[in-house]
Design an enzyme around this catalytic site. Sequence first.
Site, PDB file in Angstrom:
ATOM      1  N   HIS A   1       0.814  -1.229   0.000  1.00  0.00           N
ATOM      2  CA  HIS A   1       0.000   0.000   0.000  1.00  0.00           C
ATOM      3  C   HIS A   1       0.844   1.274   0.000  1.00  0.00           C
ATOM      4  O   HIS A   1       0.294   2.372  -0.042  1.00  0.00           O
ATOM      5  CB  HIS A   1      -0.944   0.030   1.212  1.00  0.00           C
ATOM      6  CG  HIS A   1      -1.970  -1.055   1.201  1.00  0.00           C
ATOM      7  ND1 HIS A   1      -2.851  -1.246   0.151  1.00  0.00           N
ATOM      8  CD2 HIS A   1      -2.259  -2.034   2.109  1.00  0.00           C
ATOM      9  CE1 HIS A   1      -3.628  -2.287   0.415  1.00  0.00           C
ATOM     10  NE2 HIS A   1      -3.297  -2.788   1.583  1.00  0.00           N
TER      11      HIS A   1
ATOM     12  N   ASP B   1      -2.383 -10.605  -2.583  1.00  0.00           N
ATOM     13  CA  ASP B   1      -2.994 -10.185  -1.311  1.00  0.00           C
ATOM     14  C   ASP B   1      -4.472  -9.871  -1.579  1.00  0.00           C
ATOM     15  O   ASP B   1      -4.836  -9.468  -2.689  1.00  0.00           O
ATOM     16  CB  ASP B   1      -2.270  -8.940  -0.779  1.00  0.00           C
ATOM     17  CG  ASP B   1      -2.731  -8.517   0.613  1.00  0.00           C
ATOM     18  OD1 ASP B   1      -2.038  -8.832   1.585  1.00  0.00           O
ATOM     19  OD2 ASP B   1      -3.796  -7.860   0.707  1.00  0.00           O
TER      20      ASP B   1
HETATM   21  C1  OKP Z   1      -3.170  -4.358   4.649  1.00  0.00           C
HETATM   22  B1  OKP Z   1      -2.721  -5.475   3.698  1.00  0.00           B
HETATM   23  C2  OKP Z   1      -9.796  -3.917  10.214  1.00  0.00           C
HETATM   24  C3  OKP Z   1      -8.766  -2.963   9.691  1.00  0.00           C
HETATM   25  C4  OKP Z   1      -8.531  -3.042   8.218  1.00  0.00           C
HETATM   26  C5  OKP Z   1      -7.166  -1.952   6.508  1.00  0.00           C
HETATM   27  C6  OKP Z   1      -6.595  -3.087   5.753  1.00  0.00           C
HETATM   28  C7  OKP Z   1      -5.118  -3.020   5.550  1.00  0.00           C
HETATM   29  C8  OKP Z   1      -4.643  -4.227   4.780  1.00  0.00           C
HETATM   30  N1  OKP Z   1      -9.813  -3.912  11.648  1.00  0.00           N
HETATM   31  N2  OKP Z   1      -7.424  -2.204   7.882  1.00  0.00           N
HETATM   32  O1  OKP Z   1      -3.032  -6.821   4.121  1.00  0.00           O
HETATM   33  O2  OKP Z   1      -3.112  -5.323   2.361  1.00  0.00           O
HETATM   34 ZN    ZN Z   2      -4.146  -7.420   2.566  1.00  0.00          ZN
END
Ligand code: OKP
Ligand code: ZN
Length: 352
Positions: A165, A205
């Site tokens: 990200h 992912d």
């Molecule tokens: C990061 B990666 C839920 C929080 C979700 C955003 C997702 C971040 C994902 N409690 N937060 O795995 O792509």
């Molecule tokens: Zn993710």
Amino acid sequence: MKTFYPPQHIEHQPPVEFWNGRAEPISEVAVRVDSILHAMQLAGMENPLPVTQFDLAETRSALEQIHSRAYLDYLDSAYDHWVADGGDPQGVMPFISPGSRKHGLPERLNGLARPGAFAFDMGAVIVPGTAAAALASAQAARLAALEICAGAASAYALCRPPGHHAGTDFYGGYCYLNNAALAVETLRQAKGGALFPRVALLDVDVHHGNGSQDIFYQRADVFTISLHMDPAFEYPFFAGYQSERGSLAGEGYNSNYPLPLGTGDADYLTALTLALDEIAYFGPAACVVSLGVDTYAGDPIGKFKLSSACYTQIGKRIAGLGLPTVFVQEGGYNLEYVGTLVTDVLIGFEVL
Ligand code: OKP
Ligand code: ZN
């Protein structure tokens, strides 16, 4: 395959993230790494190599190929500036954004406001150990890529914090530096670009790799491709749509597969096969995989429904490309299963 991991990750343990306006415990926790290390040991895989001492200046200059200097400087100093200007010492989090972007960034931006210039969410909190952990995590990806440059068929970077990200000059979603992009760029730079003239970056992912897409969006030498939850319904919402195909020289070299929430094995593997066909058509000399296993049915934040049996298949199909491959760890939050899901992919790849 050789594995690299950053022991410094342990100093990065933000207390909380904000999600839907609520303070929530962070899913991206340090024991994820233990789960993976444990599964690797059980599977009898090669001992992971800790990334301890490395040349910070060299890593920084490699990172400048994928992130802006302003952003890298920010990450280094964000915590100190934040605290000096009165921010909560628990961690750095944006609470203001520039609104209008017509004026550029002020020359001297208050430490409390600086996060708003770079963070796109409130999910990537910066604590005192974050910058060093992110740097070591990026270095793990770089070392894995260098293995491939030296002739290895595959390598694995057990990165924490994750990276997909993080864009040229933005961060969020537990990500600070784009580890997979650094692996790609390391491959591209090898032998003046002659060793791997084209590289594919495949992101499995469950979340769209908006940072990776951003970094390579205008480039034709790197084909970025991501399978993920439809952003019309899920994070990161603002990117990951099929219409995003790259721009300028990079037009046609970005490909998104937004899939419905609830996607299961069969539909996933069908989409993966299409994605792999696109990669084969691109004709890369190497592949980097952003390996998130938050596609698993039992993942606490992902909304796909893949069974545990699917991960060996994913590894096998990626191996079908017949390319030197760097695996870079992204998400995967089921603390009981994250390790075996990851090793299933890696072993599936190796024993095609
Ligand atoms: C990061 B990666 C839920 C929080 C979700 C955003 C997702 C971040 C994902 N409690 N937060 O795995 O792509
Ligand atoms: Zn993710």
